[in-house]
Design a protein around this motif. Structure first.
Motif, PDB file in Angstrom:
ATOM      1  N   SER A 169       0.828  -1.218   0.000  1.00 50.46           N
ATOM      2  CA  SER A 169       0.000   0.000   0.000  1.00 50.46           C
ATOM      3  C   SER A 169       0.853   1.255   0.000  1.00 50.46           C
ATOM      4  O   SER A 169       0.602   2.216   0.726  1.00 50.46           O
ATOM      5  CB  SER A 169      -0.952  -0.012   1.209  1.00 50.46           C
ATOM      6  OG  SER A 169      -1.830  -1.107   1.156  1.00 50.46           O
ATOM      7  N   THR A 170       1.898   1.239  -0.802  1.00 53.35           N
ATOM      8  CA  THR A 170       2.771   2.403  -0.935  1.00 53.35           C
ATOM      9  C   THR A 170       2.859   2.769  -2.421  1.00 53.35           C
ATOM     10  O   THR A 170       2.418   2.015  -3.296  1.00 53.35           O
ATOM     11  CB  THR A 170       4.181   2.117  -0.397  1.00 53.35           C
ATOM     12  OG1 THR A 170       4.746   1.002  -1.120  1.00 53.35           O
ATOM     13  CG2 THR A 170       4.141   1.787   1.086  1.00 53.35           C
ATOM     14  N   GLY A 171       3.456   3.911  -2.702  1.00 50.11           N
ATOM     15  CA  GLY A 171       3.618   4.300  -4.095  1.00 50.11           C
ATOM     16  C   GLY A 171       3.993   5.760  -4.224  1.00 50.11           C
ATOM     17  O   GLY A 171       4.168   6.465  -3.226  1.00 50.11           O
ATOM     18  N   TRP A 172       4.127   6.201  -5.457  1.00 52.67           N
ATOM     19  CA  TRP A 172       4.458   7.583  -5.731  1.00 52.67           C
ATOM     20  C   TRP A 172       3.782   8.005  -7.035  1.00 52.67           C
ATOM     21  O   TRP A 172       3.372   7.174  -7.847  1.00 52.67           O
ATOM     22  CB  TRP A 172       5.970   7.801  -5.832  1.00 52.67           C
ATOM     23  CG  TRP A 172       6.669   6.930  -6.836  1.00 52.67           C
ATOM     24  CD1 TRP A 172       7.337   5.759  -6.599  1.00 52.67           C
ATOM     25  CD2 TRP A 172       6.762   7.156  -8.264  1.00 52.67           C
ATOM     26  NE1 TRP A 172       7.833   5.237  -7.769  1.00 52.67           N
ATOM     27  CE2 TRP A 172       7.506   6.067  -8.800  1.00 52.67           C
ATOM     28  CE3 TRP A 172       6.287   8.139  -9.119  1.00 52.67           C
ATOM     29  CZ2 TRP A 172       7.793   5.967 -10.159  1.00 52.67           C
ATOM     30  CZ3 TRP A 172       6.560   8.043 -10.480  1.00 52.67           C
ATOM     31  CH2 TRP A 172       7.313   6.966 -10.981  1.00 52.67           C
ATOM     32  N   SER A 173       3.671   9.312  -7.213  1.00 54.18           N
ATOM     33  CA  SER A 173       3.161   9.854  -8.471  1.00 54.18           C
ATOM     34  C   SER A 173       3.880  11.158  -8.775  1.00 54.18           C
ATOM     35  O   SER A 173       4.262  11.896  -7.860  1.00 54.18           O
ATOM     36  CB  SER A 173       1.645  10.099  -8.402  1.00 54.18           C
ATOM     37  OG  SER A 173       1.343  11.107  -7.462  1.00 54.18           O
ATOM     38  N   ARG A 220       4.441  13.287  -5.275  1.00 54.76           N
ATOM     39  CA  ARG A 220       4.138  12.852  -3.913  1.00 54.76           C
ATOM     40  C   ARG A 220       4.465  11.366  -3.772  1.00 54.76           C
ATOM     41  O   ARG A 220       4.412  10.620  -4.742  1.00 54.76           O
ATOM     42  CB  ARG A 220       2.667  13.093  -3.578  1.00 54.76           C
ATOM     43  CG  ARG A 220       2.216  14.540  -3.716  1.00 54.76           C
ATOM     44  CD  ARG A 220       0.790  14.738  -3.280  1.00 54.76           C
ATOM     45  NE  ARG A 220      -0.144  13.979  -4.110  1.00 54.76           N
ATOM     46  CZ  ARG A 220      -1.447  13.908  -3.890  1.00 54.76           C
ATOM     47  NH1 ARG A 220      -1.973  14.511  -2.836  1.00 54.76           N
ATOM     48  NH2 ARG A 220      -2.236  13.233  -4.691  1.00 54.76           N
ATOM     49  N   ARG A 221       4.787  10.983  -2.545  1.00 57.66           N
ATOM     50  CA  ARG A 221       5.055   9.579  -2.248  1.00 57.66           C
ATOM     51  C   ARG A 221       4.296   9.178  -0.984  1.00 57.66           C
ATOM     52  O   ARG A 221       4.255   9.931  -0.006  1.00 57.66           O
ATOM     53  CB  ARG A 221       6.554   9.356  -2.031  1.00 57.66           C
ATOM     54  CG  ARG A 221       6.920   7.880  -1.827  1.00 57.66           C
ATOM     55  CD  ARG A 221       8.379   7.713  -1.381  1.00 57.66           C
ATOM     56  NE  ARG A 221       9.306   8.194  -2.373  1.00 57.66           N
ATOM     57  CZ  ARG A 221       9.740   7.477  -3.404  1.00 57.66           C
ATOM     58  NH1 ARG A 221       9.264   6.251  -3.589  1.00 57.66           N
ATOM     59  NH2 ARG A 221      10.610   7.979  -4.251  1.00 57.66           N
ATOM     60  N   ILE A 222       3.682   7.992  -1.022  1.00 60.01           N
ATOM     61  CA  ILE A 222       3.065   7.420   0.177  1.00 60.01           C
ATOM     62  C   ILE A 222       4.039   6.409   0.750  1.00 60.01           C
ATOM     63  O   ILE A 222       4.429   5.455   0.072  1.00 60.01           O
ATOM     64  CB  ILE A 222       1.734   6.736  -0.160  1.00 60.01           C
ATOM     65  CG1 ILE A 222       0.737   7.730  -0.732  1.00 60.01           C
ATOM     66  CG2 ILE A 222       1.152   6.065   1.082  1.00 60.01           C
ATOM     67  CD1 ILE A 222      -0.555   7.094  -1.200  1.00 60.01           C
ATOM     68  N   THR A 223       4.459   6.635   1.976  1.00 55.12           N
ATOM     69  CA  THR A 223       5.383   5.735   2.637  1.00 55.12           C
ATOM     70  C   THR A 223       4.706   5.103   3.852  1.00 55.12           C
ATOM     71  O   THR A 223       3.783   5.679   4.443  1.00 55.12           O
ATOM     72  CB  THR A 223       6.644   6.466   3.106  1.00 55.12           C
ATOM     73  OG1 THR A 223       6.281   7.493   4.045  1.00 55.12           O
ATOM     74  CG2 THR A 223       7.352   7.131   1.933  1.00 55.12           C
TER      75      THR A 223
END
Length: 224
Positions: A169-173, A220-223
């Motif tokens: 459930s992580t990622g970046w855009s 943005r990145r979700i960590t």
């Protein structure tokens, strides 16, 4: 030294879906075949067999160990998510949204190959995927004259690329806003053809080059 992604020419018989997914994921993580096999408790020759033999059907225990080593899920390795949009999982505990710097965004853009371009049309904005490369800081892609991506020429457009890891459930855009134009200079088009990575997945005769010169780049990145 990190391995390059396997190709049909380099891997010969690496045609199985499972093998392609295993090989692509370990290369994405920067793992050699020997490192992956050692961490999964198997012989490198067996991992080579899984990657290169179409129809290889390892047991659930092998798949579980590989999924753990490759930081993914058995479902992802076996293609259970094929055809489904990313992101159905729950948020990771302690997830945070982090703004990326422009250099970080540029690095992610340069290391990717599929993005989405928002094109203004007579019927409103349309978003379509394209295979792209970054050359001299510009985003470039090939398309057909008259196609939706070709209609970006002469317009201010938005371009987005991302990476979603459903297993964690992580990622970046990364979002780029800029001016798009058709490449009309034969020398410039030839240079792009020589430097661009890969070819359009859609196939066909796609010899019209479009470039996007960025005006603003954010990410943005979700960590976890």
């Amino acid at each position: 030294m990190a391995e390059q992604a396997p190709s049909r020419a380099a891997q010969g018989q690496a045609l199985g879906d499972l093998g392609r997914r295993i090989a692509a994921r370990r290369v994405e993580l920067g793992l050699s075949r020997h490192e992956t096999a050692d961490r999964a408790g198997m012989a490198p020759g067996y991992l080579k067999y899984l990657e290169e033999r179409p129809g290889a059907a390892p047991g659930s225990g092998v798949l579980l160990r590989l999924a753990e080593v490759l930081e993914t899920t058995v479902r992802d390795l076996t293609g259970g998510d094929t055809g489904l949009p990313p992101g159905p999982g729950r948020p990771a505990p302690g997830a945070r949204l982090v703004e990326l710097s422009v250099p970080e965004c540029r690095a992610l853009l340069a290391d990717h190959g599929v993005g989405r371009i928002a094109v203004p049309t007579a019927f409103g904005p349309v978003v379509v995927p394209v295979n792209y490369s970054v050359v001299d800081g510009a985003i470039v892609f090939r398309t057909e004259p008259g196609s939706t991506p070709a209609q970006a020429s002469g317009c201010q457009v938005a371009f987005e690329t991302d990476r979603i890891d459903d297993a964690f459930s992580t990622g970046w855009s990364v979002l780029v806003r800029g001016h798009a134009r058709t490449v009309t200079d034969p020398g410039e088009a030839a240079r792009f053809a020589g430097l661009a990575r890969g070819a359009p997945w859609a196939g066909g005769h796609r010899e019209e080059w479009v470039r996007i010169d960025p005006v603003a780049i954010t990410g943005r990145r979700i960590t976890a």
